[in-house]
Design a protein around this motif. Structure first.
Motif, short mmCIF file in Angstrom:
data_model
loop_
_atom_site.label_atom_id
_atom_site.label_comp_id
_atom_site.label_asym_id
_atom_site.label_seq_id
_atom_site.Cartn_x
_atom_site.Cartn_y
_atom_site.Cartn_z
N LYS A 685 0.89 -1.02 -0.30
CA LYS A 685 0.01 -0.12 0.08
C LYS A 685 1.08 1.33 -0.10
N THR A 686 0.25 2.15 -0.79
CA THR A 686 1.18 3.55 -0.60
C THR A 686 0.30 4.88 -1.10
N ASN A 687 0.62 5.98 -0.54
CA ASN A 687 -0.18 6.99 -0.72
C ASN A 687 0.70 8.27 -0.82
N ILE A 688 1.81 7.97 -1.33
CA ILE A 688 2.94 9.20 -1.62
C ILE A 688 3.18 9.26 -3.13
N ASN A 689 2.26 9.03 -4.05
CA ASN A 689 2.38 8.99 -5.55
C ASN A 689 2.31 10.56 -6.00
N THR A 690 2.03 11.41 -5.34
CA THR A 690 1.86 12.85 -5.89
C THR A 690 3.14 13.69 -5.11
N ILE A 691 4.40 12.93 -4.56
CA ILE A 691 5.21 13.53 -3.86
C ILE A 691 6.39 13.82 -4.73
N GLU A 692 7.24 14.88 -4.86
CA GLU A 692 8.51 14.97 -5.68
C GLU A 692 9.64 15.23 -4.53
N ILE A 693 10.78 14.66 -4.61
CA ILE A 693 11.74 15.02 -3.59
C ILE A 693 13.04 15.62 -4.50
N TYR A 694 13.93 16.52 -3.86
CA TYR A 694 14.88 17.09 -4.53
C TYR A 694 15.99 16.45 -3.93
N ALA A 695 16.70 15.34 -4.78
CA ALA A 695 17.80 14.41 -4.06
C ALA A 695 18.62 13.93 -4.93
N ASP A 696 19.76 13.28 -4.52
CA ASP A 696 20.63 12.59 -5.52
C ASP A 696 19.93 11.60 -6.58
N PRO A 697 20.47 11.73 -7.78
CA PRO A 697 20.02 10.86 -8.75
C PRO A 697 20.00 9.36 -8.36
N ILE A 698 20.74 8.90 -7.48
CA ILE A 698 20.72 7.43 -6.97
C ILE A 698 19.74 7.32 -5.80
N PHE A 699 18.90 8.36 -5.42
CA PHE A 699 17.94 7.97 -4.65
C PHE A 699 16.94 6.97 -4.60
N GLY A 700 16.89 6.34 -5.72
CA GLY A 700 15.93 5.16 -6.12
C GLY A 700 16.48 4.07 -5.33
N LYS A 701 17.75 3.98 -4.82
CA LYS A 701 18.41 2.65 -4.34
C LYS A 701 17.68 2.52 -2.93
N VAL A 702 17.17 3.65 -2.08
CA VAL A 702 16.79 3.76 -0.98
C VAL A 702 15.65 2.67 -0.87
N PHE A 703 14.77 2.86 -1.75
CA PHE A 703 13.41 1.94 -1.79
C PHE A 703 13.90 0.45 -1.98
N GLU A 704 14.86 0.35 -2.96
CA GLU A 704 15.17 -0.97 -3.31
C GLU A 704 15.99 -1.87 -2.15
N ASN A 705 16.63 -0.89 -1.35
CA ASN A 705 17.40 -1.46 0.05
C ASN A 705 16.45 -1.94 1.12
N LEU A 706 15.42 -0.90 1.21
CA LEU A 706 14.70 -1.01 2.38
C LEU A 706 13.68 -2.32 1.95
N LEU A 707 13.49 -2.55 0.65
CA LEU A 707 12.61 -3.76 0.13
C LEU A 707 13.34 -5.07 0.55
N ASP A 708 14.74 -5.07 0.24
CA ASP A 708 15.63 -6.05 0.42
C ASP A 708 15.79 -6.30 1.94
N ASN A 709 15.78 -5.27 2.83
CA ASN A 709 16.06 -5.64 4.03
C ASN A 709 14.72 -6.17 4.85
N THR A 710 13.56 -5.68 4.15
CA THR A 710 12.35 -6.49 4.73
C THR A 710 12.14 -7.88 4.28
N MET A 711 12.62 -8.02 3.02
CA MET A 711 12.57 -9.75 2.81
C MET A 711 13.65 -10.39 3.29
#
Length: 810
Positions: A685-711
C-alpha cells in the motif's frame, strides 16, 4: 539459421558464448578478438547480427560500431560489455547500437537473455525490411498511375497527390502543387460552387462518381475534369478526408459542344425540311411530272430523318405509330424499329391523359410547339421530351394522322432544376444575411439590387434607394468620400480585383455609423459596363471597441516604460550575480573532472574483474553439469558462492562511486516505487504518488534496499505500507512492515557498514545516499510488531502535486 559475428578480446568468453549459441541448433557463430579482422569478415560474409565488447585494445566498441554503420548499414549491433557507465550506454545508443547488455552475474540466465535479445532483434529487422519493400511497391503504383490520385481535407487542402494529378493542373510535381495551392475552392475551381456541391454529396452519400467540373489550369486557361471520390470517416462518423481519382476530359467536353452545335443545325434543317414538305404537298399535282426530282428530294429527306438526333414520328388516323426515325431507338431504349411500329402511340406515354390534352390542342389550333411530356423507355424509365406536332392530310385533303418531333430535354430540365436550387440558396442567403447585398451602376450609383438589413444600418427603406429618392453617395462622410470614389473607380479599371474598405455614413437619425464595404466588378458576368456588386456590414461597435483598446494601449505603454527602467536596474544586479555564479561553476567543473578521472580508473578495473568473473561462472556452470562426485560438487558450490560474493562487492563499489557525483534534481517518488518488485504474496500500500523530492539521482536505491532488508530480515512479512506525515520542520516518509521488527539495541547498529547477516551494506548505503542532500533516516518501530523506517525531508526539499495539476511547494 541465424548467423552471428562475435568480437571480444577475452578468448575464453568467445568460446563460451559460441558453444552456448551453437548448442541451440539455431545459430552459426564466427568469433574474433580483433575488430579490424571483423571488418574484413563482414566483406566476405552476410551476418544477421553482430555482438561486440566495448573495451578492446586496438579499437573500442563505439569506434567499431561507427565502422559497421558506415560500411554495412543497419545490421543489428549488440554491445555486450562489463562496463556499466551511463555515458557509455548513452553514447552506444546515440551511435546506433541496437541493444546494450551488461556482463556479470550468473552466466546461464545471462546467456539466455542474450539469445532472446538476438532473436527479437533479428526478427524485428527482417519484418522492417519486408515492410519497407511493401511500402515501396505501393509508392511505385501511386507515382506511376496514369489517373490523378489525390487526398484532401474537407476544408480544402491537399494532403497527398501523385505526379499525374499535378500534371493535369499544370504543376511540375506534387510538392509544387501542395505548396502553391492552399485553398482548392478559390484557387482551382472556375465556379467555387462546384467544390461546395462535391463536398455536399461526399458528406451526404460518402461516394461520388463521374462528377464533372471546370477548373483553372496553372497557366490560366480552363480545363474540364471528371472526379471519382469517396469519404474516409472517423469512428464517430466525422469526415476525416476525401480521396479519389480524376482525369482531364477537356477534349471530350469540346467534342460534346461541337455535337450540340451540329444538333442545333440539324434541327434548323429539319424545320426547313418541314416547310419544304408543306410546299411540296401544296404543289403535288404540279410537281407530279417531276418524279425524278421528287425522288431525289425524298432521298435527301430520308437521309435527314435517318440521321436526325431528335425523333421524327408519324401516326395514322387511329393513333398507331407508322413511322419513326432511327433516333427513337436511342431515346426509348429499343433494339429494333419493328418493336415500336404499329403500336398505339399513347403506349409510349407515361401519362396517356397528356396525349389526350395535346390532341385536343391540335384540334383547336392545328399544331403545338414544345409541348413538354414524359415518355416511357423500354426499361420503364422516364424520359422528359418536348413535342412539336401537327395534323397531316392525305392527297385529297382528308385527316390522315399526326406527325411531329420528340426532343430529349432531360439535361435542360436538370439544368433548370439546378438553377432553381441555386436561386433558392441565394434567396435564403439574402434573407439570413446580417448586412446589405447590393448591385449598382457606376458612376451614377443607381442600385439594381439593394437588399438585407437596409433599415437597420441606414434608417431608410430599400425602396427609397431603388427609387432614387435617397442616393448612397450623399450619405458618405465628407472625409471618406474621395476614398470611396477612388476605390470604386479602381474596380472598373481592374475587373479582377476585390476590395474591402471601411468608411462612415450618415444614419437617418443624424448619427455617423462605420461600415465595411466589400465589392468587385461584375461587368463581364452581366455584360454591363460599370456594374459593381458587393456587401455592406455595420462595424460601428467594433470601431468603438478598437478606439477604447487604443486608449488603453497608450496607458499600458506608459506603465511599460516605468517597468523598463526597473528592469534595467534588476539586470545590472543580475549581471553581478552571474559573475559570482560563473566563478562557482568553474570550481564545480574542476571538481567533477577530478571525480570523473577517479571513476574512470575504478571502472576500468571493475570491467576487467567482471570479465574474468563472467568466464569463471561460465566454466563453473559447464563443469558442474558433468560432475557426479558430491565432494567435488560441494567444492564447486563453495567456489560459486565466493565468486558471487566478489561480484556483489564489486557491484557495491559501482553503486557507491556515483554518490554525490551528479547534481540533485526533483524526483517523482511514484516513478521510483513503480520500479521495485514487491512479491505477489505481500500486500503493498502507498499514498505518496503525488510527492517529489529534491535528492541525489541514486535516491531510487533507498527503496530497493529497504525492500531487500524487509525480505531478508522480516521473516513473517505479509504487508508493506509507505505513507508520509507533515511536520512543522518538513516531511517524514514512513516505510513499515508487519514482520519481526528490530531490537532496541540494534536500531543504530543496522546503519553501520558490515553489520548484519549478509553484506552489511544495504542500510549503510541508504543512510549515505540520504545524507548527500541533507536527508536522514531512523528506525522507530516496536520489536515483534514490525520494522518502521522514517525518512526525514526538511522544508524546501519536497513538493506535493495535487491530482488536477495544482502544485503545493515546500
Amino acid at each position: 539459421m541465424i548467423s552471428i559475428l562475435y568480437v571480444d578480446d577475452e578468448p575464453a568468453l568467445l568460446e563460451a558464448v559460441e558453444l552456448t549459441l551453437e548448442d541451440t541448433g539455431r545459430y552459426t557463430v564466427d568469433t574474433t578478438s580483433s575488430p579490424e579482422l571483423a571488418l574484413v569478415m563482414m566483406n566476405s560474409n552476410l551476418y544477421d547480427a553482430i555482438i561486440s565488447d566495448f573495451d578492446m585494445p586496438d579499437m573500442n566498441g563505439i569506434r567499431f560500431l561507427h565502422m559497421i554503420r558506415a560500411g554495412f548499414g543497419d545490421v543489428p549491433f549488440i554491445l555486450y560489455t562489463g562496463i556499466s557507465r551511463e555515458e557509455v550506454l548513452i553514447e552506444a545508443i546515440n551511435n546506433g547500437a541496437t541493444f546494450y547488455l551488461q556482463k556479470g552475474g550468473d552466466s546461464g540466465p545471462q546467456f539466455a537473455e542474450l539469445i532472446q535479445i538476438i532473436e527479437q532483434t533479428v526478427l524485428r529487422r527482417r519484418a522492417e525490411q519486408a515492410l519497407h519493400e511493401s511500402e515501396k511497391r505501393y509508392q511505385d503504383i501511386f507515382n506511376d498511375a496514369i489517373l490523378g490520385i489525390f487526398r484532401t481535407t474537407p476544408a480544402g487542402r491537399y494532403l497527398d497527390l501523385n505526379p499525374s494529378f499535378a500534371r493535369i493542373y499544370g504543376y511540375s510535381c506534387p510538392d509544387e502543387m501542395r505548396r502553391e495551392v492552399f485553398d482548392i475552392q478559390k484557387q482551382l475551381y472556375a465556379n467555387p460552387e462546384g467544390r461546395e456541391e462535391l463536398k455536399r454529396r461526399l458528406e451526404h452519400d460518402g461516394e461520388v462518381r463521374n462528377f464533372e467540373a471546370e477548373f483553372l489550369h496553372k497557366d490560366g486557361h480552363r480545363i474540364w475534369v471528371r472526379i471519382n471520390a469517396k469519404t474516409i470517416r472517423t469512428s464517430d462518423g466525422t469526415s476525416k478526408y476525401f480521396e479519389g481519382t480524376c482525369e482531364d476530359i477537356s477534349e471530350c467536353k469540346a467534342t460534346e459542344a461541337e455535337l450540340i452545335q451540329k444538333n442545333s443545325e440539324l434541327v434548323q434543317a429539319l424545320e426547313q425540311v418541314a416547310r419544304t414538305e408543306e410546299e411540296l404537298r401544296q404543289n403535288y399535282e404540279e410537281l407530279a411530272i417531276h418524279q425524278r426530282s421528287l425522288g431525289e428530294s425524298e432521298r435527301r429527306y430520308r437521309s435527314i430523318i435517318e440521321n436526325i438526333i431528335d425523333v421524327y414520328y408519324r401516326t395514322d388516323r387511329e393513333g398507331r405509330l407508322i413511322f419513326a426515325s432511327p433516333s427513337c431507338l436511342t431515346l426509348l431504349g429499343y433494339d429494333s424499329i419493328n418493336e415500336v411500329l404499329n403500336r398505339q402511340n399513347d403506349s409510349f406515354w407515361k401519362f396517356p391523359e397528356e396525349r389526350s390534352r395535346m390532341i385536343a390542342l391540335l384540334k383547336e389550333i392545328g399544331q403545338v410547339r414544345d409541348y413538354e411530356v414524359t415518355l416511357l423507355k423500354k426499361s420503364e424509365q422516364s424520359v422528359e421530351v418536348a413535342v412539336s406536332s401537327r395534323y397531316y392530310t392525305d392527297e385529297v385533303g382528308n385527316f390522315a394522322g399526326v406527325e411531329g418531333i420528340f426532343r430529349d430535354i432531360s439535361e435542360r430540365k436538370q439544368a433548370e432544376s439546378d438553377l432553381e436550387l441555386s436561386e433558392e440558396r441565394y434567396r435564403r442567403f439574402v434573407e439570413h444575411f446580417h448586412g446589405i447585398a447590393y448591385q449598382i451602376e457606376y458612376p451614377d450609383y443607381l442600385p439594381r439590387i439593394f437588399q438585407g438589413d437596409v433599415a437597420t444600418i441606414t434608417g431608410f427603406q430599400e425602396m427609397e434607394f431603388t427609387s432614387g429618392s435617397v442616393c448612397w453617395v450623399d450619405l458618405i462622410h465628407p472625409g471618406d468620400k474621395n476614398l470611396v470614389l477612388s476605390e470604386n473607380q479602381s474596380l472598373i479599371d481592374e475587373p479582377d480585383r476585390i476590395r474591402t474598405i471601411e468608411y462612415r455614413i450618415m444614419h437617418c437619425d443624424g448619427q455617423w455609423k462605420w461600415i465595411s464595404d466589400t465589392a468587385q466588378s461584375v461587368a463581364e458576368v452581366f455584360n454591363h459596363p460599370g456594374l459593381i456588386q458587393g456587401t455592406i456590414q455595420d462595424i460601428t461597435e467594433r470601431r468603438i471597441v478598437e478606439e477604447e483598446l487604443k486608449n488603453r494601449n497608450e496607458d499600458l505603454n506608459a506603465t511599460n516604460e516605468g517597468l523598463r527602467v526597473a528592469e534595467e536596474e534588476l539586470e545590472e544586479r543580475n549581471l553581478e550575480l552571474i559573475e559570482k555564479q560563473q566563478i562557482l561553476n568553474q570550481s564545480h567543473v574542476a571538481l567533477r573532472e577530478a571525480n570523473r578521472q577517479l571513476n574512470l580508473l575504478s571502472g576500468i578495473t571493475r570491467h576487467d574483474i567482471l570479465n574474468k568473473i563472467t568466464v569463471l561462472n561460465g566454466y563453473l556452470s559447464l563443469v558442474k553439469d558433468g560432475i557426479t562426485n558430491p565432494e567435488i560438487s560441494e567444492y564447486i558450490n563453495i567456489l560459486e558462492s565466493v565468486t558471487n560474493t566478489i561480484e556483489e562487492q564489486i557491484a557495491f563499489t559501482r553503486i557507491y562511486q556515483d554518490l554525490g557525483t551528479h547534481e540533485p534534481y526533483w524526483i517523482p517518488v511514484s516513478s521510483l516505487i513503480s520500479t521495485i518488485n514487491v512479491p505477489g504474496m505481500i500486500q503493498f500500500k502507498t499514498n505518496i504518488n503525488t510527492i517529489e523530492i529534491y535528492a541525489d539521482p541514486i535516491f531510487g536505491k533507498v527503496f530497493e534496499n529497504l525492500l531487500d532488508n524487509t525480505m531478508r530480515h522480516g521473516q513473517r512479512v505479509t504487508q508493506i505500507q509507505i505513507s508520509y506525515k507533515l511536520t512543522s520542520e518538513g516531511m517524514k516518509i514512513i516505510w513499515e512492515d508487519d514482520g519481526v521488527g528490530v531490537l532496541p539495541s540494534d536500531k543504530e547498529l543496522i546503519f553501520e557498514r558490515g553489520y548484519g547477516k549478509n553484506t552489511g551494506l544495504g542500510l549503510f548505503l541508504v543512510r549515505e545516499i540520504l545524507s548527500i542532500t541533507g536527508l536522514a533516516i531512523s528506525e522507530t518501530g516496536l520489536s515483534e510488531k514490525g520494522a518502521r523506517f522514517e525518512i526525514f525531508i526538511p522544508n524546501g526539499k519536497f513538493q506535493i502535486r495535487e491530482e488536477k495539476g495544482n502544485e503545493a511547494d515546500n
